[in-house]
Design an enzyme around this catalytic site. Structure first.
Site, PDB file in Angstrom:
ATOM      1  N   SER A  95      -1.642   9.435   7.256  1.00  0.00           N
ATOM      2  CA  SER A  95      -1.077  10.542   8.030  1.00  0.00           C
ATOM      3  C   SER A  95       0.332  10.200   8.514  1.00  0.00           C
ATOM      4  CB  SER A  95      -1.980  10.868   9.224  1.00  0.00           C
ATOM      5  OG  SER A  95      -3.212  11.419   8.791  1.00  0.00           O
ATOM      6  N   THR A 100     -10.283   2.592  -6.665  1.00  0.00           N
ATOM      7  CA  THR A 100     -11.491   3.383  -6.866  1.00  0.00           C
ATOM      8  C   THR A 100     -11.968   3.235  -8.308  1.00  0.00           C
ATOM      9  OG1 THR A 100     -10.772   4.982  -5.202  1.00  0.00           O
ATOM     10  CG2 THR A 100     -12.455   5.716  -6.744  1.00  0.00           C
ATOM     11  N   GLY A 128       0.795  -1.219   0.000  1.00  0.00           N
ATOM     12  CA  GLY A 128       0.000   0.000   0.000  1.00  0.00           C
ATOM     13  C   GLY A 128       0.829   1.271   0.000  1.00  0.00           C
ATOM     14  N   GLY A 176     -27.376  14.197  20.290  1.00  0.00           N
ATOM     15  CA  GLY A 176     -27.993  12.965  19.816  1.00  0.00           C
ATOM     16  C   GLY A 176     -28.424  13.058  18.371  1.00  0.00           C
ATOM     17  N   GLU A 217      -4.065   8.020  -0.457  1.00  0.00           N
ATOM     18  CA  GLU A 217      -3.019   8.903  -0.973  1.00  0.00           C
ATOM     19  C   GLU A 217      -1.896   9.103   0.050  1.00  0.00           C
ATOM     20  OE1 GLU A 217      -2.673   9.849  -3.911  1.00  0.00           O
ATOM     21  OE2 GLU A 217      -4.640   9.744  -4.851  1.00  0.00           O
TER      22      GLU A 217
END
Length: 389
Positions: free
Chosen positions: A367, A160, A133, A341, A364
Site C-alpha cells: 500500500s 508463488t 522486493g 466470538g 504486487e
C-alpha cells in the site's frame, strides 16, 4: 453471492455464469479443507485450464480467451469470492504467460503457449528477491553467457507456486547496468540445478505455496531468452500494472464474500428478540461495508476499462489496488466483529477472509508503494510520472 455486474455482452454474462457454477461446485466445496490442510490444489488449475479460464485476457490468435480486462477481472473476483488462493494462482499464472505472449518470438509462442494456456503447465513469476522486493532494478540473481546459452545462479524470494510450477518466468541480471542489465528467461521446472526452498508458513492463503527459488548453475538454452538481452525490466514492469488490477479484483472478491456471510449471519442471529441486522449499530456497519465494496469494484473497473481502451492506467491501477486492498482489510475485520466470538473461530470463514485480506495489502506492491506511485503522478503531472513498481 450474486453481484449485479456491468458486462459488455451476452457472451460475458454467460462466462460469468459458467465461472460461478464451476466455482460453487469445485472450489467452494474444497476451500476450507484445503486451506486447513495447507494442500495445494494443482488438479483444480488443470480443470480451470480445460475450461479456458487460465488465460482469458490473452489474444485469441495466441490461444487465449480474447476477453476484455474488465471481464477477466470480474472472473477473478467471482473465483476469489469462493477461494482466494486459487484466484491468486490464476493471476500469477497469467503474469507468467505474459512475457512469451507479448514479447516472445513466433517460434517461442508456437512451442510454449499451447501447454501454458491449456492448464497442462502452471507458471511461476520470479522477480522478487530478499533484498529487492519493491526495487526490481536491484536484482542480483544472474545469468551468464555460455557457449550454447546461459547459466543462472542466485535466488528468488516469495515466489508463488515455487516447487509446484512447471515453468518459471525468471528475471535475471545479465549485465551490471542497473535498469538495462536485466533479462527475461523461460526456465522449465526440470532444469538441472533449479530447486525450491521450504514453503513459507503463511498467515493466510495456506493452500497457495510460496517459497524461495534457487538457481545453482542452471543451464538455459539460447532460445529461452524472452525478448532482447537487457529488456527484462521493461517486460516485468509492463505486466505489473495489470497484475495490480488482478489483486484489486481478488481483494474485492474476498471483501464481497465477507459482506455476504456477515449479512446472512446478521439476518439469522437474534438478540433481545430482534435480528441483529435490525439493530442500527450492526445494520449501519453492514451498510458501510457493502458501500465500500461497491466503490472498490467501480474503481478497479474504471482502471480496467482504460486499459481496454488503450489509455494510460498506471495511476488508476495503483489507486484501485490501494483502495480495494485497504477496503478488504477493513471489511473482513468488521465481518469478524459482526459475528462476535463466532467470527474468531474457524467454524465460520470470516476469520480466513481476514487473514487472506492482509496479504493483498503487501504483494504486487505494498500500500505504501501504491501511495508513492500516486503521489509521483500528482507531483509530475499527467503522462510524466516516473515511479518505482
Amino acid at each position: 453471492m450474486h453481484v449485479e455486474r456491468e458486462l459488455p455482452n451476452d457472451e460475458a454474462h454467460d462466462l460469468i455464469d459458467l465461472v460461478a457454477d464451476i466455482a460453487d461446485k469445485e472450489l467452494a466445496t474444497r476451500a476450507a479443507e484445503f486451506e486447513e490442510a495447507e494442500r495445494f490444489p494443482r488438479e483444480l488449475f488443470t480443470l480451470l485450464g480445460e475450461a479456458g479460464l487460465l488465460t482469458l485476457p490473452l489474444d485469441e490468435d495466441l490461444g487465449g480467451g480474447g476477453q476484455p480486462y474488465s471481464v477477466y477481472l470480474q472472473v477473478l473476483e467471482e473465483i476469489a469470492m469462493r477461494w482466494a488462493a486459487v484466484a491468486v494462482g490464476i493471476s500469477v499464472h497469467t503474469l507468467s504467460c505474459h512475457p512469451v505472449a507479448a514479447f516472445g518470438s513466433p517460434a517461442q509462442q508456437h512451442d510454449l503457449l499451447p501447454s501454458m494456456l491449456s492448464g497442462r503447465s502452471l507458471g511461476a513469476y520470479c522477480l522478487s528477491e530478499a533484498h529487492a522486493g519493491s526495487d526490481p532494478a536491484a536484482l542480483r540473481a544472474r545469468a551468464a553467457r555460455t557457449t550454447d546459452g546461459w547459466q543462472a545462479r542466485g535466488s528468488k524470494s516469495w515466489i508463488t507456486h515455487a516447487g509446484r510450477a512447471d515453468f518459471y518466468t525468471s528475471f535475471l541480471r545479465t549485465s551490471d547496468e542497473r535498469r538495462g542489465g536485466i533479462s527475461c528467461f523461460h526456465v522449465e521446472a526440470t532444469a538441472p540445478g533449479l530447486s525450491a526452498g521450504t514453503p513459507e508458513r503463511k498467515m493466510g492463503l495456506r493452500s497457495s505455496v510460496t517459497a524461495a527459488v534457487h538457481y545453482d548453475d542452471v543451464p538455459i538454452a539460447m532460445n529461452r531468452l524472452i525478448g532482447q538481452p537487457g529488456q527484462g525490466l521493461h517486460i516485468a514492469l509492463s505486466a505489473l500494472d495489470a497484475g495490480r488490477l488482478g489483486i484489486a479484483a481478488i481483494a474485492v472478491g474476498v471483501a464481497q464474500a465477507a459482506v455476504d456471510y456477515a449479512v446472512g449471519y446478521a439476518r439469522e442471529r437474534e438478540t433481545f428478540g430482534t435480528r441483529i441486522i435490525d439493530h442500527q449499530g450492526v445494520g449501519f456497519l453492514l451498510a458501510d461495508m457493502a458501500a465500500s465494496v461497491d466503490a472498490a469494484r467501480a474503481l478497479y473497473l474504471t482502471a480496467a476499462r482504460r486499459k481496454d481502451a488503450g489509455q494510460d492506467y498506471g495511476r488508476q491501477a495503483s489507486a484501485a489496488k490501494l483502495v480495494a486492498t485497504e477496503t478488504a482489510m477493513s471489511v473482513t475485520t468488521n465481518a469478524v466483529q459482526v459475528l462476535g466470538g463466532a467470527g474468531y473461530v474457524r467454524d465460520h470463514p470470516v476469520e480466513r477472509y481476514m487473514r487472506e485480506a492482509k496479504v493483498t495489502q503487501i504483494f504486487e506492491g505494498t500500500s505504501q508503494i501504491q501511495r508513492l506511485v500516486i503521489s509521483r503522478h500528482l507531483a509530475n503531472g499527467p503522462g510524466r510520472a516516473s515511479a518505482p513498481r
